[in-house]
Design a protein around this motif. Structure first.
Motif, PDB file in Angstrom:
ATOM      1  N   SER A 158     -15.557   3.089  -3.676  1.00 22.54           N
ATOM      2  CA  SER A 158     -14.844   4.252  -3.960  1.00 22.54           C
ATOM      3  C   SER A 158     -13.466   3.960  -4.435  1.00 22.54           C
ATOM      4  O   SER A 158     -12.692   3.265  -3.770  1.00 22.54           O
ATOM      5  CB  SER A 158     -14.771   4.970  -2.547  1.00 22.54           C
ATOM      6  OG  SER A 158     -13.568   6.034  -2.353  1.00 22.54           O
ATOM      7  N   ALA A 159     -13.320   4.441  -5.675  1.00 28.22           N
ATOM      8  CA  ALA A 159     -12.057   3.859  -6.378  1.00 28.22           C
ATOM      9  C   ALA A 159     -11.407   5.068  -6.904  1.00 28.22           C
ATOM     10  O   ALA A 159     -12.013   6.095  -7.605  1.00 28.22           O
ATOM     11  CB  ALA A 159     -12.717   3.243  -7.559  1.00 28.22           C
ATOM     12  N   GLN A 160     -10.035   5.009  -6.449  1.00 24.16           N
ATOM     13  CA  GLN A 160      -9.052   6.205  -7.187  1.00 24.16           C
ATOM     14  C   GLN A 160      -7.867   5.345  -7.670  1.00 24.16           C
ATOM     15  O   GLN A 160      -7.595   4.216  -7.659  1.00 24.16           O
ATOM     16  CB  GLN A 160      -8.654   6.854  -6.210  1.00 24.16           C
ATOM     17  CG  GLN A 160      -9.737   7.638  -5.356  1.00 24.16           C
ATOM     18  CD  GLN A 160     -10.093   8.870  -5.853  1.00 24.16           C
ATOM     19  OE1 GLN A 160      -9.751   9.212  -7.038  1.00 24.16           O
ATOM     20  NE2 GLN A 160     -11.315   9.344  -5.335  1.00 24.16           N
ATOM     21  N   LEU A 161      -7.409   6.178  -8.651  1.00 21.94           N
ATOM     22  CA  LEU A 161      -5.996   5.412  -9.302  1.00 21.94           C
ATOM     23  C   LEU A 161      -4.827   6.113  -8.894  1.00 21.94           C
ATOM     24  O   LEU A 161      -4.678   7.488  -8.291  1.00 21.94           O
ATOM     25  CB  LEU A 161      -6.093   5.778 -10.607  1.00 21.94           C
ATOM     26  CG  LEU A 161      -7.421   5.441 -11.718  1.00 21.94           C
ATOM     27  CD1 LEU A 161      -7.306   5.938 -12.921  1.00 21.94           C
ATOM     28  CD2 LEU A 161      -7.156   3.721 -11.705  1.00 21.94           C
ATOM     29  N   ILE A 162      -3.659   5.224  -8.903  1.00 18.10           N
ATOM     30  CA  ILE A 162      -2.403   5.702  -8.337  1.00 18.10           C
ATOM     31  C   ILE A 162      -1.145   5.337  -9.514  1.00 18.10           C
ATOM     32  O   ILE A 162      -1.302   4.195 -10.021  1.00 18.10           O
ATOM     33  CB  ILE A 162      -1.856   5.197  -7.009  1.00 18.10           C
ATOM     34  CG1 ILE A 162      -2.683   5.827  -6.021  1.00 18.10           C
ATOM     35  CG2 ILE A 162      -0.352   5.466  -6.867  1.00 18.10           C
ATOM     36  CD1 ILE A 162      -2.519   5.024  -4.455  1.00 18.10           C
ATOM     37  N   LEU A 163      -0.541   6.227 -10.211  1.00 13.55           N
ATOM     38  CA  LEU A 163       0.267   6.178 -11.276  1.00 13.55           C
ATOM     39  C   LEU A 163       1.667   5.705 -10.791  1.00 13.55           C
ATOM     40  O   LEU A 163       2.320   6.336  -9.845  1.00 13.55           O
ATOM     41  CB  LEU A 163       0.420   7.198 -11.965  1.00 13.55           C
ATOM     42  CG  LEU A 163       1.233   7.606 -13.062  1.00 13.55           C
ATOM     43  CD1 LEU A 163       0.808   8.715 -14.054  1.00 13.55           C
ATOM     44  CD2 LEU A 163       2.570   7.227 -12.983  1.00 13.55           C
ATOM     45  N   ILE A 189      -4.706  10.055  -7.987  1.00 11.38           N
ATOM     46  CA  ILE A 189      -4.687  10.825  -6.703  1.00 11.38           C
ATOM     47  C   ILE A 189      -3.122  10.709  -6.267  1.00 11.38           C
ATOM     48  O   ILE A 189      -2.772  11.501  -5.207  1.00 11.38           O
ATOM     49  CB  ILE A 189      -5.479  10.274  -5.537  1.00 11.38           C
ATOM     50  CG1 ILE A 189      -5.188   8.806  -5.261  1.00 11.38           C
ATOM     51  CG2 ILE A 189      -6.947  10.611  -5.830  1.00 11.38           C
ATOM     52  CD1 ILE A 189      -5.493   8.106  -4.137  1.00 11.38           C
ATOM     53  N   GLY A 190      -2.221  10.039  -6.793  1.00 11.85           N
ATOM     54  CA  GLY A 190      -0.966   9.951  -6.455  1.00 11.85           C
ATOM     55  C   GLY A 190      -0.076   9.091  -7.390  1.00 11.85           C
ATOM     56  O   GLY A 190      -0.427   8.545  -8.376  1.00 11.85           O
ATOM     57  N   VAL A 191       1.433   8.886  -6.719  1.00  9.08           N
ATOM     58  CA  VAL A 191       2.121   8.203  -7.555  1.00  9.08           C
ATOM     59  C   VAL A 191       2.917   7.299  -6.861  1.00  9.08           C
ATOM     60  O   VAL A 191       2.834   7.303  -5.547  1.00  9.08           O
ATOM     61  CB  VAL A 191       3.325   9.115  -8.201  1.00  9.08           C
ATOM     62  CG1 VAL A 191       2.613   9.982  -9.125  1.00  9.08           C
ATOM     63  CG2 VAL A 191       3.940   9.917  -7.200  1.00  9.08           C
ATOM     64  N   GLY A 192       3.346   6.255  -7.500  1.00  5.94           N
ATOM     65  CA  GLY A 192       3.999   4.948  -6.617  1.00  5.94           C
ATOM     66  C   GLY A 192       5.393   4.667  -7.415  1.00  5.94           C
ATOM     67  O   GLY A 192       5.517   5.135  -8.524  1.00  5.94           O
ATOM     68  N   LEU A 217       0.495  15.554  -4.986  1.00  7.87           N
ATOM     69  CA  LEU A 217       0.083  14.391  -5.268  1.00  7.87           C
ATOM     70  C   LEU A 217       0.260  13.424  -3.900  1.00  7.87           C
ATOM     71  O   LEU A 217       1.627  13.668  -3.181  1.00  7.87           O
ATOM     72  CB  LEU A 217       0.715  13.522  -6.629  1.00  7.87           C
ATOM     73  CG  LEU A 217       0.298  14.130  -7.785  1.00  7.87           C
ATOM     74  CD1 LEU A 217       1.290  13.869  -8.808  1.00  7.87           C
ATOM     75  CD2 LEU A 217      -0.710  13.392  -7.872  1.00  7.87           C
ATOM     76  N   GLN A 218      -0.276  12.225  -3.612  1.00  7.06           N
ATOM     77  CA  GLN A 218       0.014  11.375  -2.602  1.00  7.06           C
ATOM     78  C   GLN A 218       1.435  10.409  -3.276  1.00  7.06           C
ATOM     79  O   GLN A 218       1.359  10.272  -4.195  1.00  7.06           O
ATOM     80  CB  GLN A 218      -0.952  10.515  -2.250  1.00  7.06           C
ATOM     81  CG  GLN A 218      -2.664  11.118  -2.279  1.00  7.06           C
ATOM     82  CD  GLN A 218      -2.769  11.873  -0.924  1.00  7.06           C
ATOM     83  OE1 GLN A 218      -1.854  11.879  -0.034  1.00  7.06           O
ATOM     84  NE2 GLN A 218      -3.976  12.521  -0.835  1.00  7.06           N
ATOM     85  N   VAL A 219       2.103   9.905  -2.225  1.00  9.31           N
ATOM     86  CA  VAL A 219       3.388   9.488  -2.682  1.00  9.31           C
ATOM     87  C   VAL A 219       3.501   7.962  -1.918  1.00  9.31           C
ATOM     88  O   VAL A 219       3.509   8.079  -0.559  1.00  9.31           O
ATOM     89  CB  VAL A 219       4.511  10.283  -2.466  1.00  9.31           C
ATOM     90  CG1 VAL A 219       4.479  11.328  -3.818  1.00  9.31           C
ATOM     91  CG2 VAL A 219       4.912  10.856  -1.305  1.00  9.31           C
TER      92      VAL A 219
END
Ligand code: ADE
Ligand code: ZN
Length: 380
Positions: A158-163, A189-192, A217-219
């Motif tokens: 299960s793979a998702q991206l975080i910018l 799914i989110g930002v970092g 967005l997740q943070v």
């Protein structure tokens, strides 16, 4: 997911699992570390670019590299601190130009992750590193998204991206990047927040993170890697992050540790990275045992595995080999923490936890004979 203020407690270890953990001989610890399912929550995809692939892509794209060979490039991986690494890391990423390049990089990572029994990957990417060079945002995200989809279909990950926003650039630049990203909102799914830490406190990005939270967005943010514990506090208070990336310097502030423990705020710790970047001189000096003993929701990850000497399982193996305080209970706790800290749905977390318990059961000697223990020593 976690918020900074609610008191929370970890899910208790069921008695039958505790019994299996107590029975597991130390010789079987490496097998548990390798075979247990785990979530990778702190991997910069550009940090998975191996020297061989850098040279292949340079050839394919006609990019000149300042190193004559793979060996010469690898020999340059002798870092003195975070900045000395980032200089080489950004130079390595300069070979990424086409959608296929981003796909190839991410697919190579997912194949390694599958071999390490990674069941969930929340993958950071640094769009500004590419858009600054004239590579369209669309090229980057299409290639990475395609690899995530294929990782799920073919590898069961299960793979998702975080910018991630680069903190050495301006908040205005981050807003501009967010603007370019919004047509692709469904693909991440989110930002970092990453890159050079000292001198670039989280609060510099207060407004762009507020906008990201409004967008649902997740943070997350890097804090307390090289920077002071005060950066962890402002990441919590100002950016309202749901996870702290690294966070190892929190132990310098007792009140902060209490706060992080009470809220079960995850700390995504990267032991090989910390040693390579001289946050700790030797693995034996790493504070992971102290973080766990303080009741923190610490997890173990690989950060930039192509540069730091290994992928996720290597991080576990080397860390446990150097720190005899860490045993089966800590291994299990770290895997459980990685699921708890992930942004996956609760059903998936329950499935992975059941798989983890099953792996442990097959290794616990009184239930099943398991492999020859002498083949399973913790050696780096
Ligand atoms: N970008 C890639 N790796 C990083 C790290 N360890 N810290 C901050 N930014 C990064
Ligand atoms: Zn990182």
């Amino acid at each position: 997911m976690t918020t900074a203020s609610e008191p929370r407690s970890p899910a208790p270890i069921p008695p039958e699992v505790a019994a299996d953990l107590a029975r597991l001989p130390r010789e079987r610890l490496p097998a548990l570390l390798r075979r247990m399912p785990k979530a990778e929550l702190h991997i910069h995809i550009e940090g998975s670019l191996e020297p061989e692939l850098i040279f292949d892509l340079a050839r394919r794209n006609g990019v000149a590299l300042p190193y004559p060979s793979v060996e010469a490039l690898r020999a340059a991986y002798a870092f003195t601190d975070l900045q000395s690494f980032l200089d080489i890391y950004y130079a390595g990423a300069s070979v990424l130009l086409q959608e296929q390049d981003f796909f190839d990089m991410a697919w190579a990572y997912f194949e390694k992750a599958a071999a390490d029994n990674v069941v969930r990957a929340e993958v950071f990417f640094d769009p500004q590193t590419h858009t600054e060079r004239g590579v369209p945002f669309e090229t980057v995200i299409r290639g990475l998204h395609h690899a995530c989809q294929r990782a799920h279909a073919e590898l069961g990950i299960s793979a998702q991206l975080i910018l991630c926003f680069l903190r050495h650039l301006s908040e205005e630049d981050a807003f501009d990047t967010l603007e370019q990203a919004l047509p692709w909102r469904k693909y991440f799914i989110g930002v970092g927040l990453d890159s050079s830490e000292v001198g670039y406190p989280p609060e510099k990005f207060a407004r762009v993170f507020a906008r990201c939270r409004e967008l649902g967005l997740q943070v997350v943010a890097h804090a307390g890697e090289e920077g002071p514990p005060a950066y962890i506090t402002t990441a919590l208070d100002v950016l309202q992050v749901q996870r702290i990336d690294h966070g190892v310097r929190c132990l310098e502030d007792a009140a902060l540790v209490q706060r992080l423990a009470a809220s079960r705020m995850p700390l995504t710790v990267c032991p090989l990275s910390n040693v390579k970047l001289k946050v700790f001189e030797r693995m034996a000096d790493h504070n992971l045992p102290a973080l766990l003993a303080a009741g923190l929701c610490a997890t173990v990850h690989s950060d930039d595995p192509a540069y730091f000497g290994g992928y996720l399982n290597q991080n576990f193996i080397d860390t446990f080999a150097a720190l005899p305080q860490l045993g089966a209970t800590e291994a299990y706790t770290l895997a459980r923490n990685s699921f708890e800290a992930s942004f996956a749905d609760e059903r998936s977390k329950a499935v992975w936890t059941a798989e983890l318990d099953a792996v442990l059961r097959t290794l616990a000697p009184s239930r099943a004979p398991g492999p020859n223990p002498t083949q399973d020593r913790v050696t780096p």
